[in-house]
Design an enzyme around this catalytic site. Structure first.
Site, PDB file in Angstrom:
ATOM      1  N   GLU A 181      -6.456  -5.260  16.446  1.00  0.00           N
ATOM      2  CA  GLU A 181      -5.767  -5.299  17.267  1.00  0.00           C
ATOM      3  C   GLU A 181      -6.695  -6.035  18.507  1.00  0.00           C
ATOM      4  O   GLU A 181      -7.064  -5.127  19.104  1.00  0.00           O
ATOM      5  CB  GLU A 181      -5.098  -3.883  17.521  1.00  0.00           C
ATOM      6  CG  GLU A 181      -4.243  -3.013  17.587  1.00  0.00           C
ATOM      7  CD  GLU A 181      -3.780  -1.809  17.925  1.00  0.00           C
ATOM      8  OE1 GLU A 181      -2.226  -1.779  17.952  1.00  0.00           O
ATOM      9  OE2 GLU A 181      -4.518  -1.293  18.863  1.00  0.00           O
ATOM     10  N   GLU A 288       0.494  -1.231  11.307  1.00  0.00           N
ATOM     11  CA  GLU A 288       0.713  -0.063  11.792  1.00  0.00           C
ATOM     12  C   GLU A 288       1.721  -0.068  12.773  1.00  0.00           C
ATOM     13  O   GLU A 288       3.290  -0.701  13.459  1.00  0.00           O
ATOM     14  CB  GLU A 288      -0.696  -0.685  13.386  1.00  0.00           C
ATOM     15  CG  GLU A 288      -2.083  -0.135  12.767  1.00  0.00           C
ATOM     16  CD  GLU A 288      -3.017   0.192  13.727  1.00  0.00           C
ATOM     17  OE1 GLU A 288      -2.696   0.840  14.672  1.00  0.00           O
ATOM     18  OE2 GLU A 288      -4.464  -0.819  14.369  1.00  0.00           O
TER      19      GLU A 288
END
Length: 356
Positions: A181, A288
């Site tokens: 991320e 995710e």
């Protein structure tokens, strides 16, 4: 000799005649003389990140099937249609129950278990001693005072070391994430996205190390808010401008953290998946995803919608969907977006993977 030459002559004439016959099929106007087939579909990845699993077991947590029988957690996930395991790896982690572990050695051990279960493996490099995400990208303590040139070597050497250890143990990951991320970059401040030129160099060092271990491994670059097309265009336009090397665009998608139901943003996710695949000619993947464990039907329906969105990316460029820590039951982890029940049994929301 003359007889032998005659035999060769007739053999040549016969072969020529057969070749002419094989090519004599007339082409109809609808036929393309140089067809370009779509890429062959591969097995869709349906998986789970299970970074907490080893510690859950070490602390005595037991996993049960719907009939009450005790089973290996990986088997329970496989029985629900999952074929992929994602594992995070930290540089020098602590022994904290939920914020530590995930060392190279622990990652290799779990990867071996997953492979022996017949599952595919994704490795997620955080390049930190603990969690790295949009709010924090802390350098490992051992790298804290390194120059940027040293950080480039750190990324290469750490990536190469972990992946070599995996390969030596008989596990070659199918995918490797360089950073977790990272819309704001990684290894702050040197690798901040405000200095994208340096971030690009760090990412390329991870790519090069991965391909040096095995060129077949697909490299993933991963940012959050998969429904946010402007964020993705901003980040990956820079990646193009600075010649970042990667194979797959990875996304997170958590409606819970967007403070809205998935029905509000699922079309944005779908549109962004399609746009990333066409704009950058890359494969895409939701690496995710998660839903509130108390909202079982809603989480199930969200998973169905996300799986369908990725499967519907044109030209087979949608690779798969991975749930983040479904086994991380709230009583053990404190994590709201798990997909497990307090009795140690998986939530029926996970049936979305089996149905699809």
């Amino acid at each position: 000799m003359k007889r032998f030459k005659n035999i060769l002559k007739w053999a040549f004439l016969l072969a020529l005649a057969l070749n002419i016959c094989s090519c004599s099929h007339a082409q109809t106007p609808s036929e393309n003389p140089n067809p370009t087939p779509n890429p062959a579909p591969s097995v869709f990845a349906k998986g789970a990140d299970v970074g907490w699993l080893a510690q859950m077991e070490a602390t005595g947590y037991h996993f049960y099937d719907s009939d009450g029988s005790e089973k290996d957690c990986l088997q329970l996930l496989k029985d629900r249609g999952m074929n992929t395991i994602r594992l995070r790896v930290w540089v020098n982690p602590s022994t904290d129950k939920t914020n530590g572990h995930c060392s190279k050695e622990e990652t290799v051990a779990m990867a071996i278990r997953a492979k022996n279960m017949g599952m595919r493996v994704m490795i997620d490099f955080h390049y930190s001693d603990s969690w790295a995400d949009p709010s924090k990208q802390n350098k490992p303590a051992a790298w804290a005072n390194h120059t940027f040139a040293e950080l480039l070597n750190d990324v290469y050497n750490h990536t190469f070391d972990v992946l070599t250890s995996l390969k030596t143990a008989g596990v070659t990951p199918e995918w490797v994430q360089i950073g977790n991320e990272i819309p704001g970059g990684m290894l702050w401040p040197e690798g901040s996205s405000t200095n994208y030129g340096q971030l690009a160099q760090l990412l390329n060092k991870g790519y090069d190390a991965t391909k040096a271990v095995d060129s077949s491994i697909k490299v993933v670059v991963h940012i959050d808010e998969g429904n946010n097309n402007s964020k993705f265009r901003w980040f990956f336009d820079y990646a193009t401008a600075y010649q970042v090397k990667y194979d797959v665009i990875g996304m997170s998608y958590y409606p819970f953290w967007l403070n809205s139901d998935y029905t509000v943003t699922i079309q944005n996710l779908s549109a962004n998946l399609n746009d990333m695949a066409s704009r950058y000619n890359k494969e895409v993947m939701v690496v995710e995803v998660g839903g509130d464990y108390t909202l079982i039907q809603n989480t199930h329906d969200m998973l169905v919608a996300v799986i369908n969105a990725v499967k519907n990316v044109p030209n087979n460029k949608g690779l798969g969907v991975i749930y983040w820590e479904p086994e991380g039951e709230k009583g053990w982890s404190g994590y709201q977006l798990n997909c497990w029940q307090s009795n140690g049994k998986p939530s029926i929301a996970l049936n979305a993977f089996l149905e699809n």
